[in-house]
Scaffold this motif. Structure first.
Motif, mmCIF file in Angstrom:
data_model
loop_
_atom_site.group_PDB
_atom_site.id
_atom_site.type_symbol
_atom_site.label_atom_id
_atom_site.label_comp_id
_atom_site.label_asym_id
_atom_site.label_seq_id
_atom_site.Cartn_x
_atom_site.Cartn_y
_atom_site.Cartn_z
ATOM 1 N N PRO A 14 -8.911 -0.424 6.682
ATOM 2 C CA PRO A 14 -7.525 0.295 7.619
ATOM 3 C C PRO A 14 -6.173 0.711 7.008
ATOM 4 O O PRO A 14 -5.858 -0.540 5.936
ATOM 5 C CB PRO A 14 -7.870 -0.396 8.756
ATOM 6 N N ARG A 15 -5.677 1.677 7.297
ATOM 7 C CA ARG A 15 -4.514 2.265 6.653
ATOM 8 C C ARG A 15 -3.557 1.325 7.209
ATOM 9 O O ARG A 15 -2.889 1.423 6.778
ATOM 10 C CB ARG A 15 -4.298 3.721 6.866
ATOM 11 N N LEU A 16 -3.343 1.361 8.568
ATOM 12 C CA LEU A 16 -2.765 0.570 9.481
ATOM 13 C C LEU A 16 -0.752 0.612 9.181
ATOM 14 O O LEU A 16 0.100 0.362 9.241
ATOM 15 C CB LEU A 16 -2.940 -0.709 9.121
ATOM 16 N N THR A 23 1.073 -1.639 0.320
ATOM 17 C CA THR A 23 0.223 -0.108 0.087
ATOM 18 C C THR A 23 0.665 1.357 0.050
ATOM 19 O O THR A 23 1.554 1.149 0.307
ATOM 20 C CB THR A 23 -0.756 0.068 1.399
ATOM 21 N N PRO A 24 0.153 2.135 -0.013
ATOM 22 C CA PRO A 24 0.956 3.476 -0.679
ATOM 23 C C PRO A 24 2.037 3.983 1.211
ATOM 24 O O PRO A 24 3.454 4.399 1.317
ATOM 25 C CB PRO A 24 0.245 4.824 0.124
ATOM 26 N N ASP A 25 1.102 2.952 2.756
ATOM 27 C CA ASP A 25 2.039 2.880 3.884
ATOM 28 C C ASP A 25 3.083 1.797 4.102
ATOM 29 O O ASP A 25 3.695 2.087 5.109
ATOM 30 C CB ASP A 25 1.020 2.986 4.534
#
Length: 345
Positions: A152-154, A91-93
């Motif tokens: 969720p971004r997490l 993901t982006p994160d």
């Protein structure tokens, strides 16, 4: 008619999903895994990679034995398709690889005719629903209501590995494992812990509507999942973990229930240096009808105590439950039980 139809943890079982060890592995040691599963270890020492062949093979054989046992009792049994857990998810994160599809109870919740994919707290389980996609489509086509909680971004800010147990998952966005929840008809117990935050309870209440009351329970058990802490056996009777449940923290809506105190359990052992579950995983069994349960045959003291309270026990075994972090309840997801929605307070 919807193939998904279940209101509690004890009505007679009609259909169930049993997990698989296909491709199971310990994921890379990212911040989520460190905080939720291995907070007592240095991240550099967290093991990763496939489980030993003999563990995977023995467990898959025992899952097949469990599936056949349930089929012999007239239960429809479904199994997930395999996945490549070595694949990297980005993901982006953050980036991570996968975990396993051994415990369908962890990621999915059935309430009435609704199937919910939960916003799981481990990054490595972000896409776990893909293993069940064809099955869930079948349930949808039968008339079930299929919901997926917001992903969720997490981000790193979501986790505090050095915080005390119960404070390692922050309340920044809805996040919870479905195994944090027990169904008591119109009342749902929601364990606030390192595997479920208050925003997750708020989202679940909004998703289910006014028919149900979600009871967020703090101070019950701070670690992960509820199904080795309280086990409903039949209406008005439940097994409780004496190391975790007491008069002070008993959920208010359950105070009128009779309790069976779980006796000391047999330590069934684990491989490696770090068990994924405590000895209380022996409480993690499956109720298939009021007062009838599938229990690990090695827990002889527990079986005697259950039988003393009129519970019929059917024995089976998951040899590596402590190593894998999942007992008989964890590796199953009940989809349909006979019975109607009721209130049991």
């Amino acid at each position: 008619m919807s193939l998904v139809d279940v209101h509690n943890e004890w009505d007679p079982l009609e259909e169930i999903v049993v997990g698989t060890m296909d491709g199971a592995r310990v994921p890379v040691a990212d911040r989520s895994l460190h905080a939720i599963e291995y907070a007592d270890m240095d991240p550099e020492h967290i093991p990763s990679g496939p489980y030993p062949d003999h563990v995977a093979e023995e467990t898959e054989a025992e899952l097949e034995e469990l599936a056949n046992l349930l089929k012999s009792l007239g239960v429809t049994v479904r199994r997930p398709g395999g996945r490549d857990h070595k694949s990297v998810v980005t993901t982006p994160d953050w980036s991570t690889d996968g975990f396993y599809d051994y415990c369908p109870r962890d990621g999915f919740l059935t309430v009435g005719n609704t199937l919910i994919e939960s916003p799981m707290v481990l990054r490595s389980r972000f896409l776990e629903g893909f293993a069940y996609k064809e099955l869930f489509l079948e349930y949808l086509e039968s008339g079930a209501r299929w919901l997926s909680a917001p992903k969720p971004r997490l981000t790193d800010d979501m986790y505090e590995p050095k915080a005390p147990e119960g404070q390692r998952l922050r309340n920044l966005e809805p996040a919870f494992d479905a195994a944090n929840i027990l169904r008591f008809g119109t009342d749902l117990l929601y364990q606030v812990s390192d595997s479920g935050n208050l925003l997750g309870a708020q989202w679940l209440q909004a998703a289910l509507g006014d028919t149900y009351t979600v009871h967020p329970c703090e101070g019950l058990y701070p670690s992960t999942h509820i199904d080795s802490t309280i086990v409903p056996l039949r209406p008005g009777l439940m097994l409780v973990n004496p190391a975790r449940v007491n008069d002070a923290n008993m959920p208010d809506f359950l105070r009128g229930w009779d309790t069976v105190i779980c006796p000391d359990l047999v330590d069934t052992g684990f491989i490696g240096d770090h068990p994924k579950s405590s000895v209380w995983i022996g409480m993690n069994f499956l109720v298939i009808a009021p007062g009838k349960a599938v229990v690990d045959r090695r827990q002889t003291g527990l079986i005697k105590e259950l039988e003393r309270h009129g519970v019929e026990v059917i024995p089976t075994q998951l040899t590596h439950a402590r190593s894998l972090g999942g007992g008989i309840h964890c590796v199953t997801l009940d989809v349909r039980r006979t019975g109607e929605l009721a209130t049991y307070r």
